[in-house]
Design an enzyme around this catalytic site. Sequence first.
Site, PDB file in Angstrom:
ATOM      1  N   ASP A  82       0.855  -1.219  -0.181  1.00 20.30           N
ATOM      2  CA  ASP A  82       0.191  -0.055   0.057  1.00 20.30           C
ATOM      3  C   ASP A  82       0.770   1.273   0.063  1.00 20.30           C
ATOM      4  O   ASP A  82       0.557   2.402   0.582  1.00 20.30           O
ATOM      5  CB  ASP A  82      -0.834  -0.067   1.132  1.00 20.30           C
ATOM      6  CG  ASP A  82      -2.101   0.975   1.145  1.00 20.30           C
ATOM      7  OD1 ASP A  82      -2.442   1.414  -0.066  1.00 20.30           O
ATOM      8  OD2 ASP A  82      -2.519   1.388   1.994  1.00 20.30           O
ATOM      9  N   CYS A 136     -21.351 -11.644  -5.199  1.00 24.66           N
ATOM     10  CA  CYS A 136     -22.167 -10.770  -4.507  1.00 24.66           C
ATOM     11  C   CYS A 136     -23.694 -11.059  -4.963  1.00 24.66           C
ATOM     12  O   CYS A 136     -24.361 -10.801  -4.021  1.00 24.66           O
ATOM     13  CB  CYS A 136     -21.752  -9.342  -4.905  1.00 24.66           C
ATOM     14  SG  CYS A 136     -20.187  -8.974  -4.286  1.00 24.66           S
ATOM     15  N   CYS A 162     -16.685   9.003   1.573  1.00 26.42           N
ATOM     16  CA  CYS A 162     -16.296   7.899   2.577  1.00 26.42           C
ATOM     17  C   CYS A 162     -15.884   8.442   3.894  1.00 26.42           C
ATOM     18  O   CYS A 162     -15.046   9.358   3.970  1.00 26.42           O
ATOM     19  CB  CYS A 162     -15.425   7.046   1.772  1.00 26.42           C
ATOM     20  SG  CYS A 162     -15.191   5.635   2.923  1.00 26.42           S
ATOM     21  N   CYS A 189     -13.579   3.462   8.770  1.00 24.79           N
ATOM     22  CA  CYS A 189     -14.889   2.914   8.888  1.00 24.79           C
ATOM     23  C   CYS A 189     -15.103   1.670   8.406  1.00 24.79           C
ATOM     24  O   CYS A 189     -14.621   1.089   7.260  1.00 24.79           O
ATOM     25  CB  CYS A 189     -16.136   3.795   8.170  1.00 24.79           C
ATOM     26  SG  CYS A 189     -17.769   3.230   8.117  1.00 24.79           S
ATOM     27  N   CYS A 196     -21.460  -7.230   5.213  1.00 29.23           N
ATOM     28  CA  CYS A 196     -21.158  -7.930   4.028  1.00 29.23           C
ATOM     29  C   CYS A 196     -21.732  -9.513   4.580  1.00 29.23           C
ATOM     30  O   CYS A 196     -20.816  -9.825   5.492  1.00 29.23           O
ATOM     31  CB  CYS A 196     -19.707  -7.927   3.622  1.00 29.23           C
ATOM     32  SG  CYS A 196     -19.349  -8.969   2.251  1.00 29.23           S
TER      33      CYS A 196
END
Length: 257
Positions: A82, A136, A162, A189, A196
């Site tokens: 990252d 999904c 977001c 968050c 999910c």
Amino acid sequence: MSYMENNFDKRLNPTLLVDGAKSVVSLLLNYFPSELQNQESYKISKYAYGQDYHSVIKEKLNELLFSIQENIGAVDGRAFVDSAPILDKAWAAKSGLGWIGKNSNLLTQQVGSFYFIAELIIDLELEYDHATTDHCGTCTACIDSCPTEAIVAPYIVDGSKCISYFTIELKENIPAEMKGKFDDWAFGCDICQDVCPWNKFSKSHSEPLFNPNPELLSMTKKDWEEITEETFKMVFKNSAVKRTKFEGLKRNIDFIK
């Protein structure tokens, strides 16, 4: 978040990051905690409970690269966590580690989505894996649950809406129209992951460095509101939360309390 537009060519072409690159090795590391914060508390994302993942994972990747070199020979490459213009989720999906869900996170049928993604880019040709399928289905739990409506359509997230953007990336004052929409999130968050269905399969990590400071788990809203800079440095020593700095965290708490 204009930085996402920078070095776009490097995001598409790993050979611009590693000379002679032939393979991207994508890896996942679970960070789902065994214990959660006090329910009467301001919340931080689970990935930030323990030590900053950048340093923890970079060390593991360098060990892996060294092991490859020891066992195979002269292999050149670099580890990425990252920290460079790499399409982490796209490469991980291409390698079959999961699929990119409607909340734009990488999902797996085995352990959900609470894990970090990292890469080794190396100049060694490998037998490549293949992408998996999307699971999904008709579920819209993540879209329906986002309090700031940041998931503007299936698979499309407006990062500038977001809560993670507002509480971590934004350096100015949080827009007044967001008042009352943060659901007590003070750093990051997890809502679109928590709801999910695939995260019912999340299992606790086994990395001691990701374990939280015990004080974090017991902090109440009053503790957060009265936090001093000294306590901030102690509780979040080597934590990703330090990215927002003490002043940023206080700003976030003042906004949501």
